[in-house]
Design a protein around this motif. Structure first.
Motif, PDB file in Angstrom:
ATOM      1  N   GLN A  21      -4.741   6.823  -0.483  1.00 27.23           N
ATOM      2  CA  GLN A  21      -3.540   7.548  -0.092  1.00 27.23           C
ATOM      3  C   GLN A  21      -3.150   7.260   1.352  1.00 27.23           C
ATOM      4  O   GLN A  21      -2.008   7.466   1.737  1.00 27.23           O
ATOM      5  CB  GLN A  21      -3.770   9.043  -0.277  1.00 27.23           C
ATOM      6  N   LYS A  26       3.056   3.834   1.820  1.00 23.61           N
ATOM      7  CA  LYS A  26       2.993   4.848   0.773  1.00 23.61           C
ATOM      8  C   LYS A  26       4.358   5.047   0.120  1.00 23.61           C
ATOM      9  O   LYS A  26       5.388   5.104   0.799  1.00 23.61           O
ATOM     10  CB  LYS A  26       2.499   6.168   1.352  1.00 23.61           C
ATOM     11  N   GLN A  32       4.820   6.623  -6.721  1.00 27.97           N
ATOM     12  CA  GLN A  32       3.367   6.459  -6.609  1.00 27.97           C
ATOM     13  C   GLN A  32       2.675   6.795  -7.929  1.00 27.97           C
ATOM     14  O   GLN A  32       1.742   6.108  -8.361  1.00 27.97           O
ATOM     15  CB  GLN A  32       2.825   7.339  -5.484  1.00 27.97           C
ATOM     16  N   ARG A  92      -1.131  -1.011  -0.033  1.00 28.69           N
ATOM     17  CA  ARG A  92      -1.143  -1.101  -1.483  1.00 28.69           C
ATOM     18  C   ARG A  92      -0.222  -2.247  -1.900  1.00 28.69           C
ATOM     19  O   ARG A  92       0.876  -2.379  -1.386  1.00 28.69           O
ATOM     20  CB  ARG A  92      -0.661   0.215  -2.099  1.00 28.69           C
TER      21      ARG A  92
END
Length: 252
Positions: A21, A26, A32, A92
């Motif tokens: 996280q 993000k 997500q 990510r």
């Protein structure tokens, strides 16, 4: 023993979720959730820096392999001399969202941690336009000051016009424009600028046989390769009473 093992597994899972996280890119809660559901994290790739920092990449092995990502990021990270000390930074990866796409993540690392040196670029573009029903060769000189995300500068170009022959004599009519230019290439600061927008003013001392009165031009230039580009624009002449669309090709 089973209880200790279970607690350990839960602790590892919580630690992984917390670290996942804490990524720099993000997504919103709904995106997500979508990403985690359809392309969950299956692998982690860690790059260690000499200053005791780490770059962590979370990804799904159906989209990327460790070898592919290593080949993509290692050359980039060798130049990341501004990477801060004693810190772990995570991203990510997922190609289904712009902010988690491979190209975007590489660009963010490049922009933040690779030093960029401003530069002066000079070129001598030549080409051919179709202007108001006539083919007009173009030659010129361009100078741009390059910053990380954009360039500013100008050019002087000559639109050469060949009027109809009179008694078999060929006359060459030069039309010199002074142009202010803005160039950009968002998403990769090392790539040459592929987009140029310019506005120019006719500065002829001698009377033009192609244009008359106050004459200005506006154009957009798009690079197709390192040395070839296409250019479209419009020229207003006769004190903004007449407009000629232009389209052409440029080399260099």
């Amino acid at each position: 023993m089973k209880r200790i093992l279970l607690v350990s597994c839960l602790a590892m899972l919580c630690a992984f979720q917390a670290s996942a996280q804490a990524v720099e890119n993000k997504l919103s809660a709904s995106n997500q959730e979508w990403l985690d559901r359809d392309w969950p994290v299956t692998d982690t790739l860690v790059f260690d820096f000499p200053n005791e920092s780490k770059l962590v990449l979370y990804f799904n092995n159906t989209e990327f392999t460790t070898q592919e990502l290593t080949e993509e990021f290692e050359p980039l990270l060798r130049k990341a001399t501004n990477f801060p000390e004693f810190i772990t930074i995570a991203y990510r990866l997922g190609e289904n969202f712009p902010s988690t796409g491979l190209k975007h993540v590489k660009y963010q690392l490049e922009k933040k941690y690779i030093p960029y040196i401003d530069s002066l670029e000079m070129t001598f573009p030549v080409g051919l336009d179709y202007t108001g029903g006539d083919f007009t060769p173009v030659v010129g000189f361009r100078a741009l000051v390059n910053w990380r995300n954009f360039s500013l500068g100008g050019s002087v170009t000559n639109t050469v016009y060949f009027p109809e022959r009179i008694e078999n004599n060929v006359k060459v009519n030069s039309n010199w424009f002074a142009n202010a230019e803005f160039a950009w290439e968002f998403g990769n600061s090392e790539r040459s600028r592929r987009n140029i927008f310019g506005v120019g003013y006719l500065i002829n001392e001698n009377k033009s046989q192609l244009f008359s009165g106050t004459t200005m031009q506006a154009y957009y230039n798009r690079k197709l390769s390192k040395h070839i580009s296409i250019q479209v624009g419009v020229i207003s002449t006769e004190n903004f009473k007449t407009f000629y669309p232009t389209v052409g090709i440029r080399f260099w």
